[in-house]
Write a protein that holds these residues in place. Structure first.
Motif, PDB file in Angstrom:
ATOM      1  N   ALA A 144       0.824  -1.203   0.000  1.00 27.44           N
ATOM      2  CA  ALA A 144       0.000   0.000   0.000  1.00 27.44           C
ATOM      3  C   ALA A 144       0.863   1.260   0.000  1.00 27.44           C
ATOM      4  N   LEU A 145       2.030   1.200   0.651  1.00 31.97           N
ATOM      5  CA  LEU A 145       2.930   2.342   0.668  1.00 31.97           C
ATOM      6  C   LEU A 145       3.519   2.585  -0.717  1.00 31.97           C
ATOM      7  N   LEU A 146       3.843   1.517  -1.430  1.00 25.85           N
ATOM      8  CA  LEU A 146       4.365   1.657  -2.789  1.00 25.85           C
ATOM      9  C   LEU A 146       3.301   2.221  -3.722  1.00 25.85           C
ATOM     10  N   LEU A 147       2.063   1.765  -3.557  1.00 25.57           N
ATOM     11  CA  LEU A 147       0.979   2.280  -4.388  1.00 25.57           C
ATOM     12  C   LEU A 147       0.720   3.761  -4.091  1.00 25.57           C
ATOM     13  N   GLN A 148       0.866   4.132  -2.829  1.00 21.57           N
ATOM     14  CA  GLN A 148       0.705   5.543  -2.467  1.00 21.57           C
ATOM     15  C   GLN A 148       1.802   6.385  -3.108  1.00 21.57           C
ATOM     16  N   LEU A 149       3.013   5.861  -3.145  1.00 22.02           N
ATOM     17  CA  LEU A 149       4.124   6.554  -3.790  1.00 22.02           C
ATOM     18  C   LEU A 149       3.853   6.746  -5.281  1.00 22.02           C
ATOM     19  N   ILE A 150       3.283   5.729  -5.920  1.00 27.99           N
ATOM     20  CA  ILE A 150       2.946   5.826  -7.345  1.00 27.99           C
ATOM     21  C   ILE A 150       1.904   6.915  -7.571  1.00 27.99           C
ATOM     22  N   ALA A 151       0.894   6.949  -6.721  1.00 32.10           N
ATOM     23  CA  ALA A 151      -0.161   7.960  -6.860  1.00 32.10           C
ATOM     24  C   ALA A 151       0.396   9.364  -6.703  1.00 32.10           C
ATOM     25  N   LYS A 152       1.303   9.568  -5.723  1.00 37.29           N
ATOM     26  CA  LYS A 152       1.874  10.893  -5.498  1.00 37.29           C
ATOM     27  C   LYS A 152       2.767  11.318  -6.661  1.00 37.29           C
ATOM     28  N   SER A 153       3.445  10.375  -7.286  1.00 40.54           N
ATOM     29  CA  SER A 153       4.388  10.701  -8.351  1.00 40.54           C
ATOM     30  C   SER A 153       3.694  10.955  -9.678  1.00 40.54           C
ATOM     31  N   THR A 154       2.530  10.362  -9.880  1.00 45.75           N
ATOM     32  CA  THR A 154       1.850  10.466 -11.173  1.00 45.75           C
ATOM     33  C   THR A 154       0.598  11.323 -11.141  1.00 45.75           C
ATOM     34  N   GLY A 155      -0.003  11.488  -9.960  1.00 47.15           N
ATOM     35  CA  GLY A 155      -1.288  12.154  -9.888  1.00 47.15           C
ATOM     36  C   GLY A 155      -2.412  11.298 -10.423  1.00 47.15           C
ATOM     37  N   ARG A 157      -4.636   7.360 -10.273  1.00 47.52           N
ATOM     38  CA  ARG A 157      -4.963   6.225  -9.415  1.00 47.52           C
ATOM     39  C   ARG A 157      -3.914   5.136  -9.647  1.00 47.52           C
ATOM     40  N   PRO A 158      -3.465   4.469  -8.587  1.00 46.43           N
ATOM     41  CA  PRO A 158      -2.423   3.451  -8.766  1.00 46.43           C
ATOM     42  C   PRO A 158      -2.792   2.390  -9.798  1.00 46.43           C
ATOM     43  N   ASP A 159      -4.070   1.956  -9.813  1.00 51.75           N
ATOM     44  CA  ASP A 159      -4.488   0.937 -10.774  1.00 51.75           C
ATOM     45  C   ASP A 159      -4.297   1.426 -12.205  1.00 51.75           C
ATOM     46  N   SER A 160      -4.641   2.694 -12.452  1.00 47.96           N
ATOM     47  CA  SER A 160      -4.503   3.248 -13.798  1.00 47.96           C
ATOM     48  C   SER A 160      -3.039   3.378 -14.191  1.00 47.96           C
ATOM     49  N   ALA A 161      -2.207   3.827 -13.248  1.00 52.58           N
ATOM     50  CA  ALA A 161      -0.777   3.968 -13.530  1.00 52.58           C
ATOM     51  C   ALA A 161      -0.143   2.612 -13.822  1.00 52.58           C
ATOM     52  N   LEU A 162      -0.544   1.598 -13.066  1.00 53.59           N
ATOM     53  CA  LEU A 162      -0.010   0.252 -13.269  1.00 53.59           C
ATOM     54  C   LEU A 162      -0.429  -0.289 -14.636  1.00 53.59           C
ATOM     55  N   HIS A 163      -1.676  -0.075 -14.999  1.00 52.53           N
ATOM     56  CA  HIS A 163      -2.174  -0.587 -16.277  1.00 52.53           C
ATOM     57  C   HIS A 163      -1.453   0.081 -17.451  1.00 52.53           C
ATOM     58  N   ALA A 164      -1.305   1.389 -17.387  1.00 52.02           N
ATOM     59  CA  ALA A 164      -0.720   2.124 -18.508  1.00 52.02           C
ATOM     60  C   ALA A 164       0.755   1.804 -18.699  1.00 52.02           C
ATOM     61  N   ARG A 165       1.475   1.520 -17.615  1.00 50.31           N
ATOM     62  CA  ARG A 165       2.928   1.372 -17.705  1.00 50.31           C
ATOM     63  C   ARG A 165       3.409  -0.065 -17.707  1.00 50.31           C
ATOM     64  N   ILE A 166       2.600  -0.986 -17.202  1.00 47.59           N
ATOM     65  CA  ILE A 166       3.044  -2.384 -17.124  1.00 47.59           C
ATOM     66  C   ILE A 166       2.100  -3.322 -17.876  1.00 47.59           C
TER      67      ILE A 166
END
Length: 382
Positions: A144-155, A157-166
């Motif tokens: 959850a901490l890693l997902l929070q870091l992703i959200a802060k870095s991209t602006g 939702r973590p799920d969307s960032a994960l889908h678009a990049r991986i």
């Protein structure tokens, strides 16, 4: 991310119901190749009668030798024989988050050398001085901490960032959050209490041992308790075929650059990197392993870079089958004698060499000297 995952399942169901096809897709359908695949399948089919349950995918040299589901690997409500049935993969969220963070570093949105205080407010001073690198190499880090870091870095939702990049670059169609709570009910694991296994609390890698206690294992498996997932939050799911798609993507540069993959797959400390363990098989082959365990599930993702081999295990029971199935696949796939057999033979040879040398030094065999001490003659008594 939910619409693409839902679309993938709908398309799979549409094509599955459109009639048989002459061409078999080994990534989406059950597939057994003659040779390594058929030998491995024969044993796993027998073990399924003892409680083994899950999906196995084995690829070597660019050829998929086995992709098949066994035992209770089909959740209720899904058609049997479907290797694309959703498998609960929440324990792998940390690894998917790690991949996303490495991708964000490529985009210059963050750096693994950044202090956590740069991205998070209100942390204790000791935590503020830790780096993202420290988080990624620590197995106890909360995903959850890693997902929070992703959200802060991209602006995003973590799920969307994960889908678009991986997920999208790797062409993973069946991985992500389940689209609805009603569908999530079909995803579950099977928990086996250790007490039901009695003395066999952990399954060994020996096939002979498993066959010897097959009846006991089957009785223990029959007492497994279903663990439904997704009651509170839609579970994160995947398939063995999708994880193989990820493996193919990691071989190229669709997901990560060469420098990023060096960080992912190079040992940092204690033979571990960002979630991966570096070790050797009993045949002496190098193994790069990622293992995770959930509530009623086990996951094994094994890469053998020197032999161009990949083994993926998605087991919907926590009975302990991951290790024996992995060892069976390694014995079936890799030629050469086990290093343990070689070590045992060397120990026996060394024993006889030392005993012979001692016999020569003492002038008679150690066995005869012990025999005389145990059964002294009459003359010696007199």
């Amino acid at each position: 991310m939910r619409p693409p995952v839902l679309l993938g399942w709908l398309l799979a169901g549409l094509f599955a119901g459109s009639g048989p096809s002459d061409a078999v897709d080994p990534l989406r359908e059950e597939f057994v190749q003659e040779g390594i695949g058929s030998r491995l399948d024969a044993t796993l089919t027998r073990w399924a009668g003892y409680g083994f349950s899950g999906t196995v995918l084995l690829e070597r040299g660019g050829v998929i030798w086995l992709h098949k589901s066994y035992g209770e690997a089909y959740p209720a409500g899904t058609p049997e024989g479907r290797t694309d049935s959703p498998f609960p993969a929440d324990p792998m969220l940390g690894q998917f988050a790690t991949l996303t963070i490495l991708r964000l570093e490529i985009e210059s949105r963050l750096s693994t050398t950044d202090r956590l205080g740069v991205h998070f407010d209100g942390l204790p001073e000791s935590d503020r001085q830790r780096t993202i690198h420290d988080l990624l190499r620590d197995r106890a880090t909360d995903p959850a901490l890693l997902l929070q870091l992703i959200a802060k870095s991209t602006g995003e939702r973590p799920d969307s960032a994960l889908h678009a990049r991986i997920l999208a670059p790797a062409k993973m169609r069946f991985t992500g959050r389940m689209p609805g709570s009603s569908d999530a009910g079909i995803v579950r694991g099977r928990h086996v209490e250790e007490s039901t296994l009695r003395s066999i609390s952990r399954l060994p890698g020996s096939g002979w041992w498993i066959d010897r206690f097959g009846g006991s294992l089957a009785r223990a498996a029959s007492k497994a308790r279903d663990v439904p997932l997704g009651a509170e939050e839609p579970p994160f799911v995947t398939t063995a075929g999708d994880l193989y798609q990820l493996e193919l993507a990691l071989r190229g540069d669709a997901v990560l650059t060469t420098d990023a993959k060096q960080k992912l797959f190079n040992p940092i400390s204690n033979d571990r990197s960002y979630g991966w363990l570096f070790e050797r098989t009993t045949q002496g082959t190098s193994r790069v392993a990622y293992e995770a365990q959930g509530n009623g599930t086990e996951i094994g993702f094994y890469r053998y870079p020197d032999d161009q081999t990949v083994l993926i295990l998605l087991l919907d029971t926590d009975m302990g089958w991951r290790r024996p199935v992995r060892d069976l696949a390694e014995r079936t796939t890799f030629s050469g004698r086990s290093i343990w057999i070689v070590a045992a033979a060397a120990a026996v040879i060394l024993y006889f060499i030392l005993r012979t040398a001692m016999d020569r030094r003492l002038g008679e065999s150690v066995f005869r000297r012990r025999l005389k001490r145990r059964f002294p003659s009459r003359n010696s008594r007199g």
